[in-house]
Design an enzyme around this catalytic site. Sequence first.
Site, short mmCIF file in Angstrom:
data_model
loop_
_atom_site.label_atom_id
_atom_site.label_comp_id
_atom_site.label_asym_id
_atom_site.label_seq_id
_atom_site.Cartn_x
_atom_site.Cartn_y
_atom_site.Cartn_z
CB SER A 1 -0.91 0.03 1.23
OG SER A 1 -1.69 -1.13 1.29
N1 SAH Z 1 -0.48 -5.04 3.91
C1 SAH Z 1 0.26 -5.38 2.70
C2 SAH Z 1 -0.45 -5.01 1.41
C3 SAH Z 1 -1.70 -5.78 1.25
S1 SAH Z 1 -2.15 -6.15 -0.42
C4 SAH Z 1 1.65 -4.78 2.73
O1 SAH Z 1 1.96 -4.01 3.65
O2 SAH Z 1 2.43 -5.10 1.82
C5 SAH Z 1 -3.49 -7.22 0.00
C6 SAH Z 1 -3.07 -8.61 0.42
O3 SAH Z 1 -4.24 -9.29 0.87
C7 SAH Z 1 -2.49 -9.44 -0.72
O4 SAH Z 1 -1.25 -9.95 -0.36
C8 SAH Z 1 -3.53 -10.55 -0.89
O5 SAH Z 1 -2.97 -11.77 -1.30
C9 SAH Z 1 -4.13 -10.64 0.49
N2 SAH Z 1 -5.48 -11.23 0.54
C10 SAH Z 1 -6.49 -11.08 -0.35
N3 SAH Z 1 -7.56 -11.79 0.06
C11 SAH Z 1 -7.23 -12.39 1.23
C12 SAH Z 1 -7.92 -13.25 2.13
N4 SAH Z 1 -9.17 -13.66 1.91
N5 SAH Z 1 -7.26 -13.67 3.23
C13 SAH Z 1 -5.98 -13.28 3.48
N6 SAH Z 1 -5.27 -12.47 2.65
C14 SAH Z 1 -5.89 -12.03 1.54
#
Ligand code: SAH
Length: 218
Positions: free
Chosen positions: A68
């Site tokens: 993000s």
């Molecule tokens: N917080 C992260 C960025 C998040 S991007 C950072 O600091 O880099 C969103 C993330 O959520 C992705 O890695 C994606 O794979 C994960 N994601 C999406 N759906 C999900 C779910 N149902 N359960 C767990 N993770 C999930």
Amino acid sequence: MELSTEWDPPEARARRQALVRQVSEEVGSRDVLDALGRVPRHLFVPAAPLDEAYGDHPVAIGFDQTISQPTVVGLMSEALALTGTERVLEIGTGSGYQAAVLGLLAKEVDTLEIVPDLTTRARRVLAELGLSNVHVHLGDGWAGLPEGAPYDRVVVTAAPDELPQALVDQLAEGGRLVLPVGPQKGDQRLLVLEKHGGALRRRDLGGVRFVPMVHGQG
Ligand code: SAH
């Protein structure tokens, strides 16, 4: 957390300071700004050049996912109102960057990711940094992490299309849940929910754009 200069060269530090100054236009919390100033964001996006890693925008981390935007990480961390004593659950580990920031602001962080390769990578970087209070779990955020509940804070860094009930259930009384909610391409709102006597108080921090929280392959 002290890093060797091999991992955190002066060039990276200088860019990080400039980034923190920029984020401080929207984020007021000293603790949050300090944490952003201490976490070497470039280690979480190893393929990106330094000016990419330290730009105030999202960066691709593979698997169609992004780390993000720093200002958004700052705003969400601030909205969690951490004092250092809390146990936090994060959904969407991704690169592990937000989890690292939370690790400096809270007592204990459990972070849950659905893509196995991302958990492996995040675990390695967090271990290199010595952030032993951050625990990476492989699983589906829609189910949360019942074995760790209740949590004082829950933060979701992918956007579910509706509020995941499991996360509300796993939130402690008086606790806070910060998450974007909304359709993948439509109007996602960044919400702060506080649990009081079983009811949720709600604050809307405005429109945001997150990758979707996918439904259950986990
Ligand atoms: N917080 C992260 C960025 C998040 S991007 C950072 O600091 O880099 C969103 C993330 O959520 C992705 O890695 C994606 O794979 C994960 N994601 C999406 N759906 C999900 C779910 N149902 N359960 C767990 N993770 C999930």
